[in-house]
Design an enzyme around this catalytic site. Structure first.
Site, mmCIF file in Angstrom:
data_model
loop_
_atom_site.group_PDB
_atom_site.id
_atom_site.type_symbol
_atom_site.label_atom_id
_atom_site.label_comp_id
_atom_site.label_asym_id
_atom_site.label_seq_id
_atom_site.Cartn_x
_atom_site.Cartn_y
_atom_site.Cartn_z
ATOM 1 C CG ASP A 75 -0.299 -0.494 2.491
ATOM 2 O OD1 ASP A 75 0.943 -0.419 2.597
ATOM 3 O OD2 ASP A 75 -1.016 -0.962 3.385
ATOM 4 C CD GLU B 105 -8.622 0.980 7.953
ATOM 5 O OE1 GLU B 105 -8.528 -0.004 8.708
ATOM 6 O OE2 GLU B 105 -8.085 2.079 8.217
ATOM 7 C CG HIS C 61 -5.850 -2.298 8.861
ATOM 8 N ND1 HIS C 61 -5.977 -1.015 9.340
ATOM 9 C CD2 HIS C 61 -4.516 -2.569 8.951
ATOM 10 C CE1 HIS C 61 -4.784 -0.551 9.677
ATOM 11 N NE2 HIS C 61 -3.888 -1.474 9.450
HETATM 12 P P1 PGA Z 1 2.185 -1.387 12.610
HETATM 13 O O1 PGA Z 1 0.960 -1.359 11.576
HETATM 14 O O2 PGA Z 1 3.108 -2.449 12.093
HETATM 15 O O3 PGA Z 1 2.792 -0.032 12.551
HETATM 16 O O4 PGA Z 1 1.607 -1.764 13.930
HETATM 17 C C1 PGA Z 1 0.405 -2.563 11.160
HETATM 18 C C2 PGA Z 1 -0.754 -2.300 10.227
HETATM 19 O O5 PGA Z 1 -1.434 -1.274 10.373
HETATM 20 O O6 PGA Z 1 -1.008 -3.144 9.348
#
Ligand code: PGA
Length: 260
Positions: A67, A143, A138
């Site tokens: 993404d 989401e 997510h």
């Molecule tokens: P993070 O994010 O590794 O910064 O906890 C994970 C995500 O949002 O997929």
């Protein structure tokens, strides 16, 4: 899904790195699906170490990132382009033209997303997809309520995700509302998936994804339908799992030939 619970994020990240390294050694032109965020950082550090100390060769590897934020130029320090080059690509021998990250400045986003899907297909599909998980369940930036069959497309971030990701932007108000993300269907097409989660803030999401019903309200729960999915987590992220002793029992009895 295989649930691997490790004492620390470091121990879990090393197992994940070994899976990636094994694939790259067995298939030098492997296609990797990669994630950003704080979660995969130690895994990237370990892969860089393996490259520098053991000659792990990424020269024929192709990568596709999950993404990117819409509207951020690649050189913006909070962009996922910057993140990937700073934390991983600049430290290994990957070829720039084999790296793919969604273009947050694409002038026609639907056309860009179609091309991204086509590029994944043209590369032969993703061999191994690395994932983190959001506190809301997510994967990528899919989401809650994302179609479980979705493909690469634009999405709107939840308020929770914008808050969670605010640090890189200095303030929650500066976090873009929109992102381009691989879809849940795109992720499910990968031949192998590793989902990583560390810390108590991820415990609810992991319990819902692993032991809850499959639902678009917890996009990571679709991984229950993936034939080769591993959930590699630390103790803190495992605390809400009901069958925790069972997962340890299974892992402790894993045949040697299955271990990395
Ligand atoms: P993070 O994010 O590794 O910064 O906890 C994970 C995500 O949002 O997929």
């Amino acid at each position: 899904m295989e649930i691997i619970i490790q004492p620390t994020p470091e121990a879990a990240s090393i197992i994940a790195a070994r899976h990636v390294a094994r694939l790259v050694r067995d298939k030098p032109n492997a296609v990797l699906g990669l994630a950003t965020g704080s979660t995969p950082l130690v895994m990237y550090r370990e892969l860089v170490r393996m490259h520098k100390e053991q000659g792990l060769d990424f020269s024929q590897v192709t990568t596709f990132n999950l993404d990117e934020y819409v509207g951020l130029p690649t050189e913006h320090p909070a962009s996922y382009h910057a993140f990937m080059w700073d934390n991983f690509f600049s430290h290994i021998n990957v070829q720039r033209e084999r790296v793919h990250i969604p273009d947050g400045l694409a002038s026609h986003i639907p056309a860009f997303c179609r091309k991204y899907e086509e590029a994944i297909g043209a590369a032969g599909g993703i061999d191994l997809q690395v994932l983190g998980i959001g506190g809301d369940g997510h994967i990528g930036f899919n989401e809650p309520s994302s179609s479980l069959a979705s493909r690469t497309r634009i999405k709107t971030l939840t308020a929770e995700t914008r808050r969670d990701n605010a640090q890189a932007f200095g303030s929650p108000d500066k976090v873009p509302f929109h992102v381009i993300t691989m879809g849940v269907g795109t992720i499910m097409d990968a031949r192998q998936v590793i989902i990583l989660a560390f810390g108590s803030k991820k415990a609810e999401a992991i319990a819902a994804a692993v032991e809850g019903p499959i639902t678009a309200m917890v996009p990571a729960s679709i991984l229950q339908m993936h034939p080769v999915a591993q959930c590699i987590i630390d103790e803190a992220a495992a605390t809400k799992l009901k069958r925790i002793e069972y997962y340890r029992w299974v892992y402790d009895r894993k045949p040697d030939w299955q271990k990395v």
